[in-house]
Write a protein that holds these residues in place. Sequence first.
Motif, PDB file in Angstrom:
ATOM      1  N   THR A   1     -11.587   2.754  -3.910  1.00 41.28           N
ATOM      2  CA  THR A   1     -12.012   3.424  -2.709  1.00 41.28           C
ATOM      3  C   THR A   1     -11.501   2.450  -1.603  1.00 41.28           C
ATOM      4  O   THR A   1     -11.088   2.952  -0.515  1.00 41.28           O
ATOM      5  N   LEU A   2     -11.794   1.169  -1.564  1.00 39.91           N
ATOM      6  CA  LEU A   2     -11.651   0.099  -0.411  1.00 39.91           C
ATOM      7  C   LEU A   2     -10.078  -0.026  -0.194  1.00 39.91           C
ATOM      8  O   LEU A   2      -9.558   0.039   0.777  1.00 39.91           O
ATOM      9  N   TYR A   3      -9.263   0.077  -1.311  1.00 36.66           N
ATOM     10  CA  TYR A   3      -7.699  -0.111  -1.382  1.00 36.66           C
ATOM     11  C   TYR A   3      -7.087   1.202  -0.279  1.00 36.66           C
ATOM     12  O   TYR A   3      -6.506   0.718   0.416  1.00 36.66           O
ATOM     13  N   ILE A   4      -7.770   2.460  -0.732  1.00 34.77           N
ATOM     14  CA  ILE A   4      -7.034   3.489   0.002  1.00 34.77           C
ATOM     15  C   ILE A   4      -7.540   3.532   1.211  1.00 34.77           C
ATOM     16  O   ILE A   4      -6.639   3.902   2.251  1.00 34.77           O
ATOM     17  N   LEU A   5      -8.667   3.323   1.725  1.00 32.81           N
ATOM     18  CA  LEU A   5      -9.326   3.081   3.017  1.00 32.81           C
ATOM     19  C   LEU A   5      -8.455   2.180   3.829  1.00 32.81           C
ATOM     20  O   LEU A   5      -8.013   2.419   5.020  1.00 32.81           O
ATOM     21  N   VAL A   6      -8.019   0.791   3.369  1.00 30.90           N
ATOM     22  CA  VAL A   6      -7.432  -0.053   4.233  1.00 30.90           C
ATOM     23  C   VAL A   6      -5.860   0.247   4.336  1.00 30.90           C
ATOM     24  O   VAL A   6      -5.373   0.089   5.544  1.00 30.90           O
ATOM     25  N   ALA A   7      -5.328   0.803   3.314  1.00 28.67           N
ATOM     26  CA  ALA A   7      -4.008   1.331   3.325  1.00 28.67           C
ATOM     27  C   ALA A   7      -3.748   2.328   4.346  1.00 28.67           C
ATOM     28  O   ALA A   7      -2.903   2.358   5.331  1.00 28.67           O
ATOM     29  N   VAL A   8      -4.711   3.470   4.608  1.00 21.13           N
ATOM     30  CA  VAL A   8      -4.728   4.429   5.441  1.00 21.13           C
ATOM     31  C   VAL A   8      -4.753   4.009   6.607  1.00 21.13           C
ATOM     32  O   VAL A   8      -4.163   4.376   7.526  1.00 21.13           O
ATOM     33  N   SER A   9      -5.864   3.028   6.968  1.00 24.04           N
ATOM     34  CA  SER A   9      -6.090   2.538   8.121  1.00 24.04           C
ATOM     35  C   SER A   9      -5.082   1.928   8.771  1.00 24.04           C
ATOM     36  O   SER A   9      -4.618   1.812   9.910  1.00 24.04           O
ATOM     37  N   ALA A  10      -4.324   1.079   7.812  1.00 26.23           N
ATOM     38  CA  ALA A  10      -3.433  -0.010   8.350  1.00 26.23           C
ATOM     39  C   ALA A  10      -2.210   1.083   8.868  1.00 26.23           C
ATOM     40  O   ALA A  10      -1.431   0.580   9.894  1.00 26.23           O
ATOM     41  N   ILE A  11      -1.778   2.112   7.948  1.00 26.81           N
ATOM     42  CA  ILE A  11      -0.623   2.782   8.372  1.00 26.81           C
ATOM     43  C   ILE A  11      -0.987   3.629   9.792  1.00 26.81           C
ATOM     44  O   ILE A  11       0.003   3.794  10.430  1.00 26.81           O
ATOM     45  N   GLY A  12      -2.198   4.023   9.929  1.00 22.19           N
ATOM     46  CA  GLY A  12      -2.590   4.592  10.960  1.00 22.19           C
ATOM     47  C   GLY A  12      -2.428   3.884  12.217  1.00 22.19           C
ATOM     48  O   GLY A  12      -2.197   4.334  13.346  1.00 22.19           O
ATOM     49  N   ALA A  13      -2.629   2.549  11.992  1.00 24.47           N
ATOM     50  CA  ALA A  13      -2.546   1.588  13.226  1.00 24.47           C
ATOM     51  C   ALA A  13      -1.569   1.112  13.539  1.00 24.47           C
ATOM     52  O   ALA A  13      -0.828   0.873  14.665  1.00 24.47           O
ATOM     53  N   ARG A  14      -0.478   1.161  12.529  1.00 24.25           N
ATOM     54  CA  ARG A  14       1.104   0.649  12.712  1.00 24.25           C
ATOM     55  C   ARG A  14       2.107   1.598  11.931  1.00 24.25           C
ATOM     56  O   ARG A  14       1.562   1.878  10.884  1.00 24.25           O
ATOM     57  N   GLN A  15       3.160   1.653  12.449  1.00 23.62           N
ATOM     58  CA  GLN A  15       4.310   2.668  11.769  1.00 23.62           C
ATOM     59  C   GLN A  15       4.617   1.608  10.657  1.00 23.62           C
ATOM     60  O   GLN A  15       4.607   0.618  10.721  1.00 23.62           O
ATOM     61  N   TRP A  16       4.981   2.405   9.411  1.00 23.37           N
ATOM     62  CA  TRP A  16       5.277   1.933   8.226  1.00 23.37           C
ATOM     63  C   TRP A  16       6.564   0.794   8.414  1.00 23.37           C
ATOM     64  O   TRP A  16       6.495  -0.161   7.628  1.00 23.37           O
ATOM     65  N   THR A  17       7.324   1.027   9.188  1.00 23.73           N
ATOM     66  CA  THR A  17       8.714   0.122   9.379  1.00 23.73           C
ATOM     67  C   THR A  17       8.151  -1.413   9.924  1.00 23.73           C
ATOM     68  O   THR A  17       8.606  -2.329   9.979  1.00 23.73           O
ATOM     69  N   TRP A  18       6.947  -1.390  10.604  1.00 27.28           N
ATOM     70  CA  TRP A  18       6.386  -2.579  11.240  1.00 27.28           C
ATOM     71  C   TRP A  18       6.026  -3.521  10.268  1.00 27.28           C
ATOM     72  O   TRP A  18       6.181  -4.951  10.186  1.00 27.28           O
ATOM     73  N   PHE A  19       5.636  -3.080   8.944  1.00 24.06           N
ATOM     74  CA  PHE A  19       5.341  -3.914   7.857  1.00 24.06           C
ATOM     75  C   PHE A  19       6.562  -4.770   7.133  1.00 24.06           C
ATOM     76  O   PHE A  19       6.136  -5.776   6.473  1.00 24.06           O
ATOM     77  N   SER A  20       7.528  -4.369   7.284  1.00 23.07           N
ATOM     78  CA  SER A  20       8.892  -4.980   6.569  1.00 23.07           C
ATOM     79  C   SER A  20       8.896  -6.376   7.033  1.00 23.07           C
ATOM     80  O   SER A  20       8.779  -6.929   8.228  1.00 23.07           O
ATOM     81  N   GLY A  21       8.785  -7.374   6.072  1.00 25.03           N
ATOM     82  CA  GLY A  21       9.249  -8.726   6.567  1.00 25.03           C
ATOM     83  C   GLY A  21       7.874  -9.506   6.866  1.00 25.03           C
ATOM     84  O   GLY A  21       7.956 -10.660   7.052  1.00 25.03           O
ATOM     85  N   LYS A  22       6.765  -8.800   6.722  1.00 22.19           N
ATOM     86  CA  LYS A  22       5.446  -9.346   7.514  1.00 22.19           C
ATOM     87  C   LYS A  22       4.956 -10.191   6.441  1.00 22.19           C
ATOM     88  O   LYS A  22       4.739  -9.487   5.156  1.00 22.19           O
ATOM     89  N   SER A  23       4.573 -11.462   6.565  1.00 22.95           N
ATOM     90  CA  SER A  23       3.741 -12.284   5.666  1.00 22.95           C
ATOM     91  C   SER A  23       2.226 -12.153   6.528  1.00 22.95           C
ATOM     92  O   SER A  23       2.081 -12.182   7.612  1.00 22.95           O
TER      93      SER A  23
END
Length: 488
Positions: A282-304
Amino acid sequence: MTTQNTAPGTNRPTLVQQLGARKPIEAFMAEAGSGTGGPHLRRSLGLLHLTMISVGATLGTGIFVVLSSAVPMAGPAVWISFAIAGLAAMFAALSYAEMAGAVPVSGSSYTYTYATMGEGLAWICGWCLVLEYAVSVAAIAVGAGEYINEMTRTLGVDLPAALTNPPGYEGGVFNVPALAIVLFATVLLVRGTKESAMVNTVLVFMKIAVLIFFIVIAFSAFTSGNFDPLLPMGTAGVSAAAARLFFSYIGFDAASTAGEEAKNPQRDLPRAIVLSMVIITTLYILVAVSAIGARQWTWFSGKSAALVQLLEEVTGQSWVALLFAAGAVLAIVSIVITVLYGQTRILVAMSRDGMVPAVFGRISKSTGAPVAGTWITGGSVALVAGLIPLGQLADATSIGTLFAFSLVSLAVILLRRSQPDLPRTFKVPLYPVTPILAILFCGYLMLNLGSTTWIVFGIWMAVGAGIYLGYGRRKSKLAAQWDSRVKH
């Protein structure tokens, strides 16, 4: 062990006979319950402690460490990848719950395999568990180093890359934070199970609070357009990400390694495993949905440490990022504690059977913990954490874990057939469909791992086979009992 013919001219079993020799469940239970012959593990863990061990060993890995590498693979559908990996893990978790209730001793899938499929597959399973637990601890500790770097950056201090990265990665020489975290967990574990479980419970509640804090902040910047298109990398990308993210669910089986330290293992172990999986998924899916909702998926590339950077951008407040980074470090510390705990208990079980040196099974009179084995394991893992990059560790861990989970699901089917009247405090629903689906899901995810991972796994298995033939087969206590029975 059923009576079989030995090889002519010898009182030892042939290799084929020994590989198929099964250790009776009664023998496992007698070893766990008697405590005779020296110090033994102490029963001090209740349902809350067991659930927190399972949650503590699992929750946070995929979100804090692996999410950034999975988003570019699946795009906005990364939450579907989490769901697929979680479904596969849940099927396997139900199998673990049944076996933990039926065979409530230390050893987890190693013990279950030994009782149902014989010494050969038990050794392979135990060798996979060494890969799963020890290497995943190292991988998680490497991820903690990234968040420590983020903490210091928010305070205006840049730690030298040579001391915060492994060799071959951005000027790294040795990952000191990863080393320090593993050694801290080792020190805590040698003090005793009850004490480390209490610390872990506090840390788990703290990291749940941190993740809920992130979800609330991220949803405040939610944009539905970030999910269009949902599958930019196609279904193949979703599958590949699910295979990578299965690493995020490694650890739920840690509670099953506490069979000899639970107050009421047959009642509480199945409950703890299932309850922890519900919380984690439950927590994993909620965090993933909220993260993508806050930033486009391409933003995550190369981010630590992507979630820290996301919070800082959304709020514009450095203290928020500092708070989350500190919470992430504490969360990862709890994972290291509980997974390292599971590794030492697997080695206790294997040492009893002669599969590994007896030093791993020596229990301290004062703490009731395997002190020497914990120091050896913790020290070895700390060196791996300091020297090997995260990505290589995560994939290698996943394949070994998937294989072990498949064996446990098969063990459920075999034990139902061989001992249908064995008392079981939990039974998988929709038997035999559920364990079969677990095997199929695990096999599917294994096939989606890269060729390099398979090569590493093959080498690991070859090394394990060499160790078994050179040490385990000769030292096996089950084979020695066979020898004794033939003489008499």
